[in-house]
Structures are given as C-alpha cells and as structure tokens.
Design a protein around this motif. Structure first.
Motif, short mmCIF file in Angstrom:
data_model
loop_
_atom_site.label_atom_id
_atom_site.label_comp_id
_atom_site.label_asym_id
_atom_site.label_seq_id
_atom_site.Cartn_x
_atom_site.Cartn_y
_atom_site.Cartn_z
N ASN A 162 0.49 -4.62 4.49
CA ASN A 162 1.49 -5.68 4.35
C ASN A 162 1.53 -6.28 2.94
O ASN A 162 1.91 -7.43 2.74
N LEU A 163 1.13 -5.50 1.94
CA LEU A 163 1.23 -5.91 0.55
C LEU A 163 2.64 -5.55 0.07
O LEU A 163 3.07 -4.40 0.16
N MET A 174 13.75 -2.23 -5.87
CA MET A 174 13.10 -1.60 -4.71
C MET A 174 11.99 -2.52 -4.20
O MET A 174 11.18 -3.03 -4.97
N LYS A 175 11.98 -2.71 -2.88
CA LYS A 175 10.94 -3.49 -2.22
C LYS A 175 10.06 -2.51 -1.45
O LYS A 175 10.56 -1.70 -0.66
N GLY A 193 4.15 5.22 7.00
CA GLY A 193 3.84 3.82 7.30
C GLY A 193 4.18 2.85 6.18
O GLY A 193 3.91 1.66 6.29
N VAL A 194 4.73 3.34 5.09
CA VAL A 194 5.12 2.47 3.98
C VAL A 194 6.63 2.28 4.05
O VAL A 194 7.38 3.24 4.13
N ASN A 195 7.07 1.01 4.04
CA ASN A 195 8.49 0.69 4.13
C ASN A 195 9.08 0.50 2.74
O ASN A 195 8.55 -0.27 1.94
N PHE A 196 10.17 1.21 2.47
CA PHE A 196 10.88 1.10 1.21
C PHE A 196 12.28 0.58 1.49
O PHE A 196 12.92 0.99 2.45
#
Length: 171
Positions: free
Chosen positions: A115-116, A108-109, A68-71
């Motif tokens: 949503n942090l 890297m984002k 669930g974490v977007n990189f």
C-alpha cells in the motif's frame, strides 16, 4: 538496417523540395508568364493545437494491475505544434504535407502490495509527418468544405523517458 533520424529528416526535406521543384517546372514551361491555372499555388502555415484528455474519445484514465501492483495512468493537457505546406493542383484538388512536434504529458499513480503510493510524472515526445490529398467543395461564396485522405508517419526519436527533468533510458 533501421532508418535513423537523419534519414527521416532527409526524406522530409526531399519531399518538400519536390513541391517547390514542381512549381518551378510549371513556370519554366510557360514562357509567356500566363497563369494557365489560377488555382495552382503553394501555401503554408503554422499550427499550435492543445490536446485535452477526455473519456469521451477514449483518452481518459487507464487503470491496470500487474502482480498485485495497481497502476493508474492519467493523461494531462498536452500540445502539438508544427507547419504544413499545401500544393493546389486545381480548384478542387490539393496535396498537403507537414511536420508536427507532439508532446504528451502523463501522471502515473503506482500502489504496490504494501500500500505504498508513488506518483510519477513523465512525458513522451514524437514527430509526425502527415501527407494527405484534399478535395475541396465550395458551398457558397465564402464557405468551403473539404475532405482529406492520407497517411501519417510517426517518429519517436529515442527510447529515453524524461521524468521531472531527469533522463532515463527505457530501451
């Protein structure tokens, strides 16, 4: 036993010494000082190359999700600098070896499940040691074409990540 940086640098030094020794032996076996092969020579040079990110060559933005974490990893403009030594054997054949320092910079984002959004800039450093044979063909009086074939040995000096001037051990 894992080879250390010292062992790798020693190998590079020995190979470079071999090039010089081979040329010295040729001079020793020719006491008259005649140039039996005018193309037999050792040359060297320096290079500095920019590295531009491009989607065309598969070096663009890399998005992926984990738990669930977007990189999203975005390569930035980087560079490579080094030196090369070329040993010519004939007009057509030569061998080349060198040492290059490559510094690649990334941003890297990270967007987590709340949503942090966090932005992380980091870089990787590597050394590579190309060894290649070269076949050259003279197309006209001042134009040459060449074909190179060989290997590149990559060395990553450590498991340390440098982020905004701070060192992190990632190993």
């Amino acid at each position: 036993m894992k080879p250390t940086i010292f062992h790798r640098i020693l190998s590079i030094t020995l190979l470079s010494g071999w090039f010089c020794f081979a040329n010295a032996q040729d001079q020793q076996n020719n006491p008259q000082g005649q140039d039996l092969n005018p193309y037999k020579s050792i040359t060297g040079g320096l290079s500095i190359r920019p590295i531009f990110p491009s989607k065309t060559f598969g070096n663009g933005s890399i998005p992926f999700d984990t738990a669930g974490v977007n990189f999203t990893i975005n390569p930035k403009i980087s560079y490579s600098a080094g030196a090369v030594i070329r040993r010519s054997f004939t007009k057509l054949l030569s061998m080349e070896a060198g040492l290059n320092y490559t510094r690649r910079v990334y941003s890297m984002k990270v967007v987590d499940t709340n949503n942090l959004t966090t932005f992380i800039d980091y870089r990787t450093i590597s050394f590579n040691f190309p060894v290649q044979g070269i076949v050259s063909v003279q197309l006209s009086k001042q134009v040459f074409s060449s074909l190179g074939f060989g290997l590149v040995f990559d060395i990553y000096p450590s498991d340390i990540l440098v982020k905004q001037g701070v060192f992190y051990n990632v190993g």
